[in-house]
Scaffold this active site. Structure first.
Site, mmCIF file in Angstrom:
data_model
loop_
_atom_site.group_PDB
_atom_site.id
_atom_site.type_symbol
_atom_site.label_atom_id
_atom_site.label_comp_id
_atom_site.label_asym_id
_atom_site.label_seq_id
_atom_site.Cartn_x
_atom_site.Cartn_y
_atom_site.Cartn_z
ATOM 1 N N GLY A 12 7.215 5.170 14.911
ATOM 2 C CA GLY A 12 5.819 4.827 14.617
ATOM 3 C C GLY A 12 5.084 4.339 15.839
ATOM 4 C CB ALA A 13 5.432 5.327 19.405
ATOM 5 N N GLY A 14 2.653 5.291 17.529
ATOM 6 C CA GLY A 14 1.197 5.360 17.605
ATOM 7 C C GLY A 14 0.477 4.335 16.759
ATOM 8 N N GLY A 15 1.204 3.633 15.894
ATOM 9 C CA GLY A 15 0.585 2.627 15.033
ATOM 10 C C GLY A 15 0.393 1.308 15.749
ATOM 11 N NE ARG A 16 -2.011 -4.319 13.165
ATOM 12 C CZ ARG A 16 -2.611 -5.052 12.237
ATOM 13 N NH1 ARG A 16 -3.833 -5.508 12.447
ATOM 14 N NH2 ARG A 16 -2.014 -5.307 11.078
ATOM 15 N N GLY A 102 12.706 -3.737 11.033
ATOM 16 C CA GLY A 102 11.774 -4.736 10.534
ATOM 17 C C GLY A 102 11.022 -4.249 9.312
ATOM 18 C CG ASN A 128 8.927 -13.532 10.924
ATOM 19 O OD1 ASN A 128 9.028 -13.692 12.129
ATOM 20 N ND2 ASN A 128 7.810 -13.805 10.260
ATOM 21 C CG HIS A 159 0.140 -13.279 5.543
ATOM 22 N ND1 HIS A 159 1.014 -14.124 4.896
ATOM 23 C CD2 HIS A 159 0.800 -12.814 6.638
ATOM 24 C CE1 HIS A 159 2.154 -14.166 5.567
ATOM 25 N NE2 HIS A 159 2.050 -13.386 6.623
ATOM 26 C CE LYS A 163 2.070 -10.247 3.555
ATOM 27 N NZ LYS A 163 2.773 -9.104 4.209
#
Length: 272
Positions: A12-16, A102, A128, A159, A163
């Protein structure tokens, strides 16, 4: 003399989160990014991972072929979705590539598959990766053991408004640490919020409450409320990079471990 670094791949390298992980790997002198994986059909495929993360060219292009990428990595960091993580775990086990996971929301069956895969390679799985949160878990367990049922326990988490699940995974971890300290099963004693005529508080119960609003990254407080005193153990996340940096720390640690399933307290060396 140049020291060899840990070769890291990111799902998922392109996500946040993926972009933060790229930066965290780059910032850690013990790790090097050697693969960046993105979903099939993404417009970012072929782009340089460093440029996607805003840190300049790294010479690693985003790809959608995980199996090919595994040939050039020692550990894969996966903060994706449960079904995707399940598939990634199977591939990594086949290739004996370590993992740092994670992903939240795994089913009981998917967690069993993690245990099975960990017989073939080492993996770290944590809800976490913050150093502070994991230190807090240790303190919460100690406080719960010391107080026993002489103190009422309440877990409060807050949060951002975006979320979609509640309570947070970290709140569950903290509530479970409290239950563990009192030799309880959390499922037997958890109370989620209160409304209406609830009656008196049941001794030994653990309250869990969620707040949503604004852009709160993550605040967690566990209250130990005794008749004559009260202790609060609080953790507040101020930047999301904290979680990425912790995951990268775990990635460097796990490659030197034997096959097995570990968590962040193992990484920090604070597990009993």
């Amino acid at each position: 003399m140049m020291t060899e670094t840990t070769k890291v791949g990111i799902i998922g390298a392109g996500g946040r989160m993926g972009r933060m992980l790229i930066e965290a790997v780059h910032d850690n002198p013990a790790t090097t990014l050697t693969a960046a994986i993105e979903r099939t059909g993404s417009s970012l495929l072929g782009a340089d991972a460093g440029e996607v993360a805003g840190i300049g060219k790294l010479g690693v292009s985003l790809t959608d072929n995980l199996e090919t990428a595994l040939a050039d990595i020692e550990v894969l960091i996966d903060f994706s979705l449960p079904d995707a993580t399940e598939q990634n775990v199977e591939l990594c086990a086949q290739h004996q590539v370590a993992m740092v996971i994670g992903t939240t929301g795994l089913s009981v069956e998917q967690e069993r598959k993690l245990d099975k895969a960990s017989e073939q390679m080492p993996l770290v799985y944590a809800g976490n990766y913050s150093t502070g949160v994991n230190l807090s878990l240790k303190l919460i367990e100690m406080a719960a053991k010391a107080f026993g049922e002489s103190a009422d326990i309440e877990v409060i988490e807050a949060h951002h408004k975006h979320k979609v699940d509640a309570p947070s995974g970290t709140a569950y971890m903290m509530a479970n640490a409290a239950a563990l300290g009192r030799n309880q099963n959390l499922e037997d004693v958890a109370v989620y919020g209160r409304e209406g005529q609830t009656g008196e508080r049941k001794q030994g119960s653990i309250g869990i409450h969620a707040i949503r609003g604004g852009e709160i990254i993550g605040d967690h407080t566990v209250m130990f409320i005794a008749d004559g005193e009260m202790i609060e153990i609080t953790h507040r996340a101020r930047v999301r990079m904290t979680f990425a940096a912790g995951a990268v720390r775990a990635a460097h640690w796990v490659i030197s471990q034997p096959s097995g399933r570990y968590d962040m307290q193992d990484v920090l060396g604070i597990k009993d």
